[in-house]
Motif scaffolding. Structure first.
Motif, PDB file in Angstrom:
ATOM      1  N   GLU A  74       8.400 -32.447 -42.219  1.00  0.00           N
ATOM      2  CA  GLU A  74       7.495 -32.679 -41.097  1.00  0.00           C
ATOM      3  C   GLU A  74       8.008 -33.803 -40.200  1.00  0.00           C
ATOM      4  N   ILE A  75       7.789 -33.659 -38.902  1.00  0.00           N
ATOM      5  CA  ILE A  75       8.221 -34.657 -37.917  1.00  0.00           C
ATOM      6  C   ILE A  75       6.975 -35.391 -37.445  1.00  0.00           C
ATOM      7  N   ILE A  76       6.812 -36.609 -37.957  1.00  0.00           N
ATOM      8  CA  ILE A  76       5.582 -37.381 -37.749  1.00  0.00           C
ATOM      9  C   ILE A  76       5.939 -38.764 -37.202  1.00  0.00           C
ATOM     10  N   GLY A  77       5.152 -39.252 -36.264  1.00  0.00           N
ATOM     11  CA  GLY A  77       5.359 -40.581 -35.701  1.00  0.00           C
ATOM     12  C   GLY A  77       5.910 -40.492 -34.291  1.00  0.00           C
ATOM     13  N   ALA A  78       5.467 -41.389 -33.426  1.00  0.00           N
ATOM     14  CA  ALA A  78       5.814 -41.325 -32.007  1.00  0.00           C
ATOM     15  C   ALA A  78       7.318 -41.372 -31.766  1.00  0.00           C
TER      16      ALA A  78
ATOM     17  N   SER B  56      -0.025 -30.107 -40.554  1.00  0.00           N
ATOM     18  CA  SER B  56      -1.282 -30.742 -40.144  1.00  0.00           C
ATOM     19  C   SER B  56      -1.527 -30.497 -38.669  1.00  0.00           C
ATOM     20  N   GLU B  57      -2.796 -30.463 -38.309  1.00  0.00           N
ATOM     21  CA  GLU B  57      -3.140 -30.334 -36.891  1.00  0.00           C
ATOM     22  C   GLU B  57      -2.676 -31.562 -36.121  1.00  0.00           C
ATOM     23  N   GLU B  58      -2.811 -32.743 -36.726  1.00  0.00           N
ATOM     24  CA  GLU B  58      -2.398 -33.967 -36.042  1.00  0.00           C
ATOM     25  C   GLU B  58      -0.912 -33.906 -35.677  1.00  0.00           C
ATOM     26  N   GLY B  59      -0.093 -33.479 -36.654  1.00  0.00           N
ATOM     27  CA  GLY B  59       1.336 -33.399 -36.394  1.00  0.00           C
ATOM     28  C   GLY B  59       1.673 -32.380 -35.332  1.00  0.00           C
ATOM     29  N   ALA B  60       1.036 -31.217 -35.392  1.00  0.00           N
ATOM     30  CA  ALA B  60       1.303 -30.160 -34.416  1.00  0.00           C
ATOM     31  C   ALA B  60       0.890 -30.592 -33.016  1.00  0.00           C
ATOM     32  N   ARG B  61      -0.292 -31.193 -32.902  1.00  0.00           N
ATOM     33  CA  ARG B  61      -0.785 -31.597 -31.580  1.00  0.00           C
ATOM     34  C   ARG B  61       0.083 -32.699 -30.973  1.00  0.00           C
ATOM     35  N   ALA B  62       0.555 -33.615 -31.791  1.00  0.00           N
ATOM     36  CA  ALA B  62       1.388 -34.701 -31.267  1.00  0.00           C
ATOM     37  C   ALA B  62       2.681 -34.150 -30.663  1.00  0.00           C
TER      38      ALA B  62
ATOM     39  N   GLY C   1      -4.851 -20.249 -48.166  1.00  0.00           N
ATOM     40  CA  GLY C   1      -6.231 -19.846 -47.899  1.00  0.00           C
ATOM     41  C   GLY C   1      -6.708 -20.350 -46.559  1.00  0.00           C
ATOM     42  N   GLU C   2      -7.963 -20.755 -46.491  1.00  0.00           N
ATOM     43  CA  GLU C   2      -8.584 -21.140 -45.234  1.00  0.00           C
ATOM     44  C   GLU C   2      -7.867 -22.290 -44.528  1.00  0.00           C
ATOM     45  N   PRO C   3      -7.390 -23.340 -45.258  1.00  0.00           N
ATOM     46  CA  PRO C   3      -6.672 -24.404 -44.545  1.00  0.00           C
ATOM     47  C   PRO C   3      -5.440 -23.890 -43.797  1.00  0.00           C
ATOM     48  N   ALA C   4      -4.689 -22.975 -44.418  1.00  0.00           N
ATOM     49  CA  ALA C   4      -3.508 -22.430 -43.757  1.00  0.00           C
ATOM     50  C   ALA C   4      -3.890 -21.589 -42.542  1.00  0.00           C
ATOM     51  N   LEU C   5      -4.944 -20.797 -42.676  1.00  0.00           N
ATOM     52  CA  LEU C   5      -5.406 -19.973 -41.563  1.00  0.00           C
ATOM     53  C   LEU C   5      -5.870 -20.845 -40.398  1.00  0.00           C
ATOM     54  N   LYS C   6      -6.565 -21.916 -40.721  1.00  0.00           N
ATOM     55  CA  LYS C   6      -7.071 -22.826 -39.687  1.00  0.00           C
ATOM     56  C   LYS C   6      -5.921 -23.501 -38.943  1.00  0.00           C
ATOM     57  N   LEU C   7      -4.921 -23.956 -39.692  1.00  0.00           N
ATOM     58  CA  LEU C   7      -3.781 -24.610 -39.056  1.00  0.00           C
ATOM     59  C   LEU C   7      -3.010 -23.622 -38.187  1.00  0.00           C
ATOM     60  N   ALA C   8      -2.828 -22.407 -38.685  1.00  0.00           N
ATOM     61  CA  ALA C   8      -2.111 -21.402 -37.903  1.00  0.00           C
ATOM     62  C   ALA C   8      -2.828 -21.112 -36.587  1.00  0.00           C
ATOM     63  N   LYS C   9      -4.144 -21.060 -36.635  1.00  0.00           N
ATOM     64  CA  LYS C   9      -4.920 -20.820 -35.416  1.00  0.00           C
ATOM     65  C   LYS C   9      -4.712 -21.954 -34.421  1.00  0.00           C
ATOM     66  N   THR C  10      -4.673 -23.179 -34.924  1.00  0.00           N
ATOM     67  CA  THR C  10      -4.430 -24.329 -34.047  1.00  0.00           C
ATOM     68  C   THR C  10      -3.045 -24.232 -33.409  1.00  0.00           C
ATOM     69  N   VAL C  11      -2.023 -23.973 -34.242  1.00  0.00           N
ATOM     70  CA  VAL C  11      -0.649 -23.901 -33.731  1.00  0.00           C
ATOM     71  C   VAL C  11      -0.521 -22.796 -32.689  1.00  0.00           C
ATOM     72  N   ALA C  12      -1.117 -21.645 -32.991  1.00  0.00           N
ATOM     73  CA  ALA C  12      -1.033 -20.516 -32.062  1.00  0.00           C
ATOM     74  C   ALA C  12      -1.698 -20.825 -30.722  1.00  0.00           C
ATOM     75  N   GLY C  13      -2.643 -21.743 -30.724  1.00  0.00           N
ATOM     76  CA  GLY C  13      -3.340 -22.089 -29.498  1.00  0.00           C
ATOM     77  C   GLY C  13      -2.680 -23.178 -28.690  1.00  0.00           C
ATOM     78  N   LEU C  14      -1.593 -23.743 -29.195  1.00  0.00           N
ATOM     79  CA  LEU C  14      -0.903 -24.812 -28.483  1.00  0.00           C
ATOM     80  C   LEU C  14       0.103 -24.235 -27.491  1.00  0.00           C
ATOM     81  N   LYS C  15       0.259 -24.910 -26.394  1.00  0.00           N
ATOM     82  CA  LYS C  15       1.069 -24.390 -25.297  1.00  0.00           C
ATOM     83  C   LYS C  15       2.564 -24.405 -25.588  1.00  0.00           C
TER      84      LYS C  15
END
Length: 367
Positions: free
Chosen positions: A92-96, A118-124, A156-170
């Protein structure tokens, strides 16, 4: 004058400690792995955290591999600059600071792939790419915990939730899932290692299927290491494996998987001092050989190694020829990856003569 060994020199002339590679054995290891795995149709993406060498990564690609893996962003930076751009960064690539370096790398090399858990990592990463004005999306895999409990989102659900977040990122493009069963690589006993590996593969492939059913295009399912790749490729749905240590091997892998692959890399060392009738000191200590997976072994059977500090080790024996000051010995590392990270250069030889000299491009690249 700087110390400058040359191609054509005998390995007997090398100063010590030196990291040496038997090309005949290394090439045999490559041929064995490729002949077993390539016919399955599963891609082989060797992990360069072992070799830290662009030359060796390219040699594996020439033998049939698809691209390479690296563990860290700094390794990717080095490899890309040396012309190896089809890379998966498996951590994972984390940190500014690190995210900014990723943005700069992606601006030049569009083939790189990353993982997120993580959603935090993906969004950053998405936000940093947005600020940079990037127009293309970076290829992204969901890192899944398949039992190692080191990194990875839960199935399970955590993976599905993260995938949905990633798919929604530009600026991220979801292409697959990664699940590394690192906790199984060194399990002794083929059948037990296979059984546990297939359990982890079930978690991985079922998650990939669940993501597809949720509307995601999952083209890559990547996994496996030297100890498990032969099992992973038999599992429907696995598209890629990441073996690395097979090229050189070490005592830890040998003890687990047997002599399928040869120990092609050793640390050449010199006897410095005689410390008793059956004990000598050599010039390979903690700065030459790591101990996290146990002690290194002398290539010649019958000599037991002991650590005596940063610069020194000992060899003791009961039978066999006595060692004397000035003698050379070859030490087989217990854990190949961090041992290579202690050295600047490989001296690759055939029949006792240095045939190639390779830099350890990724030495110290831990960021």
């Amino acid at each position: 004058m700087p110390y400058t060994p040359k191609v054509g020199d005998p390995i007997s002339s090398l100063d010590t400690p030196s990291m040496i590679v038997d090309l005949d054995l290394m090439e045999s290891n490559i041929a064995k792995l490729m002949s077993q795995l390539l016919p399955t149709g599963v891609d082989i993406r060797p992990h360069s955290k072992t070799t830290k060498s662009a030359i060796l990564a390219k040699r594996l690609i020439a033998a049939g591999a698809k691209g390479a893996c690296v563990a860290k962003l700094s390794e990717a930076e080095v490899m890309c600059e040396k012309g190896l751009t089809d890379l998966l960064i498996t951590c994972e690539i984390i940190g500014a600071a690190k995210v900014q370096r990723l943005v700069e790398l992606f601006a030049k090399f569009r083939e790189i792939r990353i993982v997120v858990d993580s959603e935090e990592g993906a969004r950053a990463i998405d936000e940093a790419l947005e600020k940079s004005g990037a127009e293309e999306r970076i290829m992204t895999l969901i890192d899944l915990d398949v039992g190692l409990h080191r990194t990875g989102v839960q199935p399970g659900e955590p993976a599905l939730k993260l995938a949905k977040t990633v798919a929604g990122l530009k600026h991220l493009r979801l292409i697959g899932v990664q699940g590394y069963e690192g906790h199984l690589q060194h399990i002794h006993g083929l059948e037990e290692r296979k059984r546990l590996c297939l359990e982890s593969m079930q978690i991985l492939t079922q998650t990939a299927d669940a993501l597809r059913k949720d509307g995601h295009q999952i083209d890559v399912v990547t996994t496996g290491g030297t100890g498990t790749a032969e099992f992973c490729v038999t599992v429907p749905g696995v598209t890629e494996v990441q073996p690395g240590s097979f090229l050189f091997m070490d005592t830890d892998y040998r003890n687990a998987v047997g002599s399928k692959y040869s120990n092609s890399l050793t640390i050449l060392s010199t006897v410095l001092s005689k410390q008793g009738p059956k004990c000598v000191t050599i010039d390979a200590g903690l700065k030459s050989l790591t101990t996290d997976s146990g002690l290194a072994e002398c290539k010649t059977a019958g000599y037991a190694y002991g650590v005596m500090g940063d610069e020194h080790g000992s060899l003791a024996w009961t039978d066999g020829p006595d060692l004397k000051v000035g003698d050379r010995v070859e030490m087989v590392p217990s854990h190949i990856d961090p041992t290579i990270n202690l050295h600047d250069v490989y001296y690759a030889y055939r029949k006792g003569i240095v045939e190639e000299i390779w830099l350890v491009d990724g030495r110290g690249k831990v960021q």
